[in-house]
Design a protein around this motif. Sequence first.
Motif, PDB file in Angstrom:
ATOM      1  N   GLU A  50       4.598  57.957  33.293  1.00 55.78           N
ATOM      2  CA  GLU A  50       4.130  56.625  33.654  1.00 55.78           C
ATOM      3  C   GLU A  50       2.848  56.352  32.895  1.00 55.78           C
ATOM      4  O   GLU A  50       1.896  57.134  32.956  1.00 55.78           O
ATOM      5  CB  GLU A  50       3.900  56.514  35.160  1.00 55.78           C
ATOM      6  N   ARG A  53       1.454  50.195  33.064  1.00 57.10           N
ATOM      7  CA  ARG A  53       2.437  49.363  33.757  1.00 57.10           C
ATOM      8  C   ARG A  53       3.864  49.660  33.317  1.00 57.10           C
ATOM      9  O   ARG A  53       4.751  48.827  33.477  1.00 57.10           O
ATOM     10  CB  ARG A  53       2.091  47.884  33.523  1.00 57.10           C
ATOM     11  N   LEU A  54       4.088  50.871  32.785  1.00 52.54           N
ATOM     12  CA  LEU A  54       5.402  51.249  32.287  1.00 52.54           C
ATOM     13  C   LEU A  54       5.849  52.580  32.882  1.00 52.54           C
ATOM     14  O   LEU A  54       5.038  53.469  33.127  1.00 52.54           O
ATOM     15  CB  LEU A  54       5.374  51.384  30.762  1.00 52.54           C
ATOM     16  N   VAL A  56       8.472  55.381  31.616  1.00 49.15           N
ATOM     17  CA  VAL A  56       9.221  55.707  30.400  1.00 49.15           C
ATOM     18  C   VAL A  56      10.077  56.957  30.624  1.00 49.15           C
ATOM     19  O   VAL A  56       9.563  58.014  30.980  1.00 49.15           O
ATOM     20  CB  VAL A  56       8.261  55.935  29.212  1.00 49.15           C
ATOM     21  N   LEU A  69      14.704  48.337  27.379  1.00 48.33           N
ATOM     22  CA  LEU A  69      13.536  47.922  28.153  1.00 48.33           C
ATOM     23  C   LEU A  69      14.005  47.008  29.281  1.00 48.33           C
ATOM     24  O   LEU A  69      14.695  46.018  29.035  1.00 48.33           O
ATOM     25  CB  LEU A  69      12.545  47.200  27.247  1.00 48.33           C
ATOM     26  N   TYR A  71      13.407  44.743  32.922  1.00 49.99           N
ATOM     27  CA  TYR A  71      12.602  44.005  33.895  1.00 49.99           C
ATOM     28  C   TYR A  71      13.287  44.087  35.268  1.00 49.99           C
ATOM     29  O   TYR A  71      14.460  43.723  35.391  1.00 49.99           O
ATOM     30  CB  TYR A  71      12.499  42.530  33.502  1.00 49.99           C
ATOM     31  N   ILE A  96      12.837  52.174  29.387  1.00 48.80           N
ATOM     32  CA  ILE A  96      11.513  51.821  29.894  1.00 48.80           C
ATOM     33  C   ILE A  96      11.637  50.762  30.973  1.00 48.80           C
ATOM     34  O   ILE A  96      12.237  49.700  30.758  1.00 48.80           O
ATOM     35  CB  ILE A  96      10.622  51.289  28.749  1.00 48.80           C
ATOM     36  N   VAL A  98       9.590  48.164  33.310  1.00 53.02           N
ATOM     37  CA  VAL A  98       8.307  47.462  33.296  1.00 53.02           C
ATOM     38  C   VAL A  98       7.896  47.101  34.728  1.00 53.02           C
ATOM     39  O   VAL A  98       8.663  46.480  35.463  1.00 53.02           O
ATOM     40  CB  VAL A  98       8.406  46.173  32.448  1.00 53.02           C
ATOM     41  N   ARG A 111       5.006  41.063  29.979  1.00 51.64           N
ATOM     42  CA  ARG A 111       4.579  42.457  30.103  1.00 51.64           C
ATOM     43  C   ARG A 111       5.314  43.410  29.175  1.00 51.64           C
ATOM     44  O   ARG A 111       4.892  44.551  28.999  1.00 51.64           O
ATOM     45  CB  ARG A 111       4.691  42.920  31.556  1.00 51.64           C
ATOM     46  N   ALA A 112       6.392  42.955  28.579  1.00 53.88           N
ATOM     47  CA  ALA A 112       7.027  43.792  27.548  1.00 53.88           C
ATOM     48  C   ALA A 112       6.061  44.060  26.410  1.00 53.88           C
ATOM     49  O   ALA A 112       6.195  45.048  25.681  1.00 53.88           O
ATOM     50  CB  ALA A 112       8.292  43.111  27.029  1.00 53.88           C
ATOM     51  N   ASP A 114       3.227  45.200  26.626  1.00 48.95           N
ATOM     52  CA  ASP A 114       2.544  46.470  26.850  1.00 48.95           C
ATOM     53  C   ASP A 114       3.151  47.577  26.001  1.00 48.95           C
ATOM     54  O   ASP A 114       2.475  48.554  25.667  1.00 48.95           O
ATOM     55  CB  ASP A 114       2.638  46.872  28.334  1.00 48.95           C
ATOM     56  N   TYR A 115       4.417  47.434  25.657  1.00 44.65           N
ATOM     57  CA  TYR A 115       5.062  48.454  24.825  1.00 44.65           C
ATOM     58  C   TYR A 115       5.418  47.930  23.436  1.00 44.65           C
ATOM     59  O   TYR A 115       5.207  48.616  22.427  1.00 44.65           O
ATOM     60  CB  TYR A 115       6.330  48.968  25.511  1.00 44.65           C
TER      61      TYR A 115
END
Length: 248
Positions: A50, A53-54, A56, A69, A71, A96, A98, A111-112, A114-115
């Motif tokens: 972690e 905010r992810l 993985v 990824l 949501y 991942i 989110v 928020r995607a 963030d990666y």
Amino acid sequence: MKPKRRRIWLSLAVLLVLAAASLAYYLKPYPPNGEALKAMQGGDGVTLKETGRLIVFEPEGQALQPGVLLYPGALVMPESYAPLAKKLAADGRRAIIVKMPLNLAILGPDRADDYLKGLPGGETYVIGGHSLGGVMASRYAAAHREDRPIAGVFFLASYPDSKGSLAESGLPVLSLLGSNDTVVRMEAYEEGKQYLPAGTVYVTIAGGNHAQFGGYGPQKGDSPAALPAAEQWARTAAEIEKWAAGSR
């Protein structure tokens, strides 16, 4: 303080407390069930970390491209999607999840980033989500398809709106729906097809319902599934894997 003014302030304080309690009740999220919590421990060739905010899920060895990824759905805690993410990682794709503010993707549509923002070259991702998460993921993809490494969009019991139209995006799209899902408004689902490209892949999971795309138990308004949750996760992962393999 005068008695009248004191009564006014006390009344306001009581109203604020009641409003806060009502909001907290309304926004009470669906927590991960036992199977999801077990998946959060990793294992079986999958490691988990972690970061901010992810969440993985890393496969053993070199991760296949594209990664995945996800949501989460509205008011569903992100850990609830650990069983699906772990299966995807076990198949070789980095997955991942989110985390969203107050567990509502509508409050964190970007928020995607963030990666994906500033990601080193060579990595690509399909982005998607469950229920409301899919709506917001499609909006992100529609807005960033030119400046983010997005290879496709997938929907789990979800559909796009006009702000997330992918009709002219050139992106591959996968739409998965459980046959026993009674949470999705089918009229809106059908209307949403106008915002999808002609080559969209539609798959119905026989016996699947809305909630079993995640691991958080029954959901209000949903119908019981006619297959175990583990089977719905496995079928979902298999469909995403088959589609993602051709979306590069």
